[in-house]
Design a protein around this motif. Structure first.
Motif, PDB file in Angstrom:
ATOM      1  N   ILE A 103       1.381  67.843  69.143  1.00 31.68           N
ATOM      2  CA  ILE A 103       0.978  66.458  69.380  1.00 31.68           C
ATOM      3  C   ILE A 103       2.067  65.747  70.172  1.00 31.68           C
ATOM      4  N   ASN A 104       1.649  65.079  71.269  1.00 32.91           N
ATOM      5  CA  ASN A 104       2.609  64.295  72.045  1.00 32.91           C
ATOM      6  C   ASN A 104       1.980  62.959  72.436  1.00 32.91           C
ATOM      7  N   LEU A 105       2.639  62.245  73.303  1.00 37.56           N
ATOM      8  CA  LEU A 105       2.160  60.917  73.698  1.00 37.56           C
ATOM      9  C   LEU A 105       0.777  60.983  74.335  1.00 37.56           C
ATOM     10  N   ASP A 106       0.550  61.968  75.211  1.00 39.05           N
ATOM     11  CA  ASP A 106      -0.748  62.110  75.857  1.00 39.05           C
ATOM     12  C   ASP A 106      -1.843  62.445  74.843  1.00 39.05           C
ATOM     13  N   THR A 107      -1.490  63.224  73.824  1.00 37.51           N
ATOM     14  CA  THR A 107      -2.466  63.553  72.776  1.00 37.51           C
ATOM     15  C   THR A 107      -2.988  62.280  72.128  1.00 37.51           C
ATOM     16  N   ILE A 108      -2.082  61.409  71.721  1.00 36.18           N
ATOM     17  CA  ILE A 108      -2.449  60.173  71.029  1.00 36.18           C
ATOM     18  C   ILE A 108      -3.251  59.251  71.955  1.00 36.18           C
ATOM     19  N   ASN A 109      -2.764  59.054  73.161  1.00 37.28           N
ATOM     20  CA  ASN A 109      -3.439  58.140  74.082  1.00 37.28           C
ATOM     21  C   ASN A 109      -4.840  58.619  74.442  1.00 37.28           C
ATOM     22  N   THR A 110      -5.007  59.930  74.631  1.00 38.23           N
ATOM     23  CA  THR A 110      -6.327  60.472  74.969  1.00 38.23           C
ATOM     24  C   THR A 110      -7.290  60.344  73.796  1.00 38.23           C
ATOM     25  N   LEU A 111      -6.836  60.694  72.614  1.00 38.79           N
ATOM     26  CA  LEU A 111      -7.716  60.676  71.431  1.00 38.79           C
ATOM     27  C   LEU A 111      -8.178  59.262  71.086  1.00 38.79           C
ATOM     28  N   TYR A 112      -7.295  58.309  71.225  1.00 40.79           N
ATOM     29  CA  TYR A 112      -7.588  56.960  70.728  1.00 40.79           C
ATOM     30  C   TYR A 112      -7.807  55.932  71.843  1.00 40.79           C
ATOM     31  N   GLY A 113      -7.850  56.397  73.097  1.00 41.32           N
ATOM     32  CA  GLY A 113      -8.094  55.471  74.200  1.00 41.32           C
ATOM     33  C   GLY A 113      -7.017  54.424  74.337  1.00 41.32           C
ATOM     34  N   LEU A 114      -5.771  54.835  74.116  1.00 42.26           N
ATOM     35  CA  LEU A 114      -4.644  53.893  74.141  1.00 42.26           C
ATOM     36  C   LEU A 114      -3.798  54.091  75.389  1.00 42.26           C
ATOM     37  N   SER A 115      -2.855  53.206  75.618  1.00 43.56           N
ATOM     38  CA  SER A 115      -1.870  53.364  76.685  1.00 43.56           C
ATOM     39  C   SER A 115      -0.483  53.085  76.128  1.00 43.56           C
ATOM     40  N   LEU A 116      -0.184  53.726  75.001  1.00 45.74           N
ATOM     41  CA  LEU A 116       1.111  53.531  74.363  1.00 45.74           C
ATOM     42  C   LEU A 116       2.229  54.107  75.216  1.00 45.74           C
ATOM     43  N   THR A 117       3.418  53.525  75.090  1.00 46.97           N
ATOM     44  CA  THR A 117       4.612  54.064  75.736  1.00 46.97           C
ATOM     45  C   THR A 117       5.369  54.916  74.722  1.00 46.97           C
ATOM     46  N   GLU A 118       6.407  55.600  75.206  1.00 47.43           N
ATOM     47  CA  GLU A 118       7.229  56.397  74.293  1.00 47.43           C
ATOM     48  C   GLU A 118       7.824  55.516  73.200  1.00 47.43           C
ATOM     49  N   ALA A 119       8.228  54.326  73.560  1.00 49.09           N
ATOM     50  CA  ALA A 119       8.834  53.422  72.574  1.00 49.09           C
ATOM     51  C   ALA A 119       7.819  52.967  71.535  1.00 49.09           C
ATOM     52  N   GLU A 120       6.559  52.854  71.936  1.00 51.60           N
ATOM     53  CA  GLU A 120       5.542  52.331  71.025  1.00 51.60           C
ATOM     54  C   GLU A 120       4.923  53.400  70.136  1.00 51.60           C
ATOM     55  N   VAL A 121       4.832  54.646  70.622  1.00 47.32           N
ATOM     56  CA  VAL A 121       4.073  55.656  69.886  1.00 47.32           C
ATOM     57  C   VAL A 121       4.769  56.054  68.589  1.00 47.32           C
TER      58      VAL A 121
END
Length: 389
Positions: A103-121
């Motif tokens: 699981i990485n930043l792209d995993t989270i953003n793709t699954l949940y339709g988000l645009s989180l940054t490294e600082a936010e995730v």
């Protein structure tokens, strides 16, 4: 008369055979009950001419410069960084998607339709993580990092298929092997050295074993070798409980069944491996070898992996009662004269390939300290003959 009988022509046995023969001048007999060398890393051309791994994909990676340099004596390398996707259902769209694992930043953003940054995730994960007072199990590891939804999406079904146990019943080491990242690094491994043997594993093993003083016999088990040959010492790389006739009962292992398919098209998958965590899917993952080997071919070959309770032992099952049973066999092994136990099966540990190579090299150093080389044995034999005459 051989100085050593080595049981098993995989990494542990082959590394030690080469060291003993080239560094000490010992005579070494290497046997394997299978009809080939290279153990589970064995690769070969299938009927279509595609290089495949008979026992599932083996991806070499290590942080040990010593291990990498040692194997480099027997192979050139093709740089390769393995990437894996997991096919899961998006909680926001309800559709099947393939996303990076670990699981990485792209995993989270793709699954949940988000645009989180490294600082936010990182804060996003912390908000979903469950408080675990003491991390003991594989479930504790994951829910304590990313929460229950991602745990059930990626880990629970996959682990239940792989081990036939719930993650709550398995040691924390199982899922701790898979990190969680807050950046976009989608490599499965982050080791310093990541590469595949340019000509394949089998070719590397063949070069390793092609040394004066080494005799190789495949399709031969320990019982037959003891009847046919004389030897002074044994290196055992098979299951430790088998060596002792299962005196305390069998150590539990998980096995795998493989379905190899050749497809009449150039590519089948978007990357080297796609995981299928859903428990209702009978296989755990499918891999496409041309990504891994770099081979150019108009057709492609893939392998589906099906976990099994029956078959060759692959994975020691990390549970406290199994560790306690192994301790009984370890005591027998420690007391066994002129016999060395090396490798995943002989030490009941979940080692990667590079760790087995490292263990074999360390074992060789210990042998150097306590066992006279073949030349010393020859001098002693001559001295005894001279005295008798």
């Amino acid at each position: 008369m051989f100085d050593w009988l080595i049981v098993g022509a995989g990494f542990a046995g082959s590394v030690l055979a080469e060291r003993l023969a080239t560094q000490r001048g010992d005579k070494v007999l290497v046997i394997d009950r299978r009809e080939h060398i290279a153990g589970n890393a064995y690769d070969h051309l299938d009927e279509a001419g595609v290089l495949i791994h008979r026992y599932g994909p083996h991806i070499f990676h290590t942080n040990s410069e010593a291990v990498f340099n040692h194997l480099s004596k027997f192979t050139a390398w093709r740089p390769y960084e393995h990437r894996v996707l997991a096919e899961v259902i998006s909680p926001t769209t309800g559709q099947l998607v393939q996303v990076p694992i670990p699981i990485n930043l792209d995993t989270i953003n793709t699954l949940y339709g988000l645009s989180l940054t490294e600082a936010e995730v990182e804060g996003w994960m912390e908000a979903r993580a469950e408080k675990v007072d003491q991390i003991r199990t594989s479930e504790d590891v994951v829910v304590g990092k990313v929460g229950r939804e991602l745990y059930e999406m990626f880990f629970r079904g996959y682990t239940r298929k792989q081990w036939a146990l719930d993650p709550s019943e398995l040691d924390k080491s199982v899922t701790a092997r898979v990190p969680t990242r807050t950046n976009t690094d989608d490599r499965y491994f982050t080791d310093k050295f990541q590469a595949m043997p340019r000509d394949g594993y089998t070719a590397m093993f063949a070069r390793m074993l092609d040394q004066p003083g080494i005799t190789v016999r495949t399709g031969m088990d320990f019982a037959e070798a003891r009847k046919r040959f004389s030897f002074r010492r044994v290196i055992w790389t098979g299951p430790v409980d088998e060596y002792f006739g299962f005196r305390y009962g069998k150590l539990p292992y998980r096995s795998l069944k493989f379905r190899h398919e050749t497809l009449d098209r150039e590519w089948a998958l978007p990357t080297g491996t796609v995981n299928h965590p859903a428990e209702e899917t009978p296989f755990t993952r499918v891999s496409e070898y041309k990504w891994i080997t770099g081979q150019k071919h108009p057709k492609t070959s893939v392998t589906y992996e099906f976990p099994s309770a029956e078959g060759d032992p692959y994975y020691p099952i990390p549970r406290p009662e199994n560790a306690a049973l192994y301790k009984k066999y370890e005591a027998l092994a420690d007391a066994e004269q002129d016999t060395w136990f090396v490798g995943r099966l002989a030490t009941y540990r979940y080692y990667n390939m590079d760790q087995v190579v490292g263990q074999a090299l360390s074992t060789f150093e210990r042998i150097q300290k306590v066992v006279p080389p073949a030349s010393a044995n020859d001098d002693q034999r001559l001295a005894r003959v001279g005295t008798a005459d």
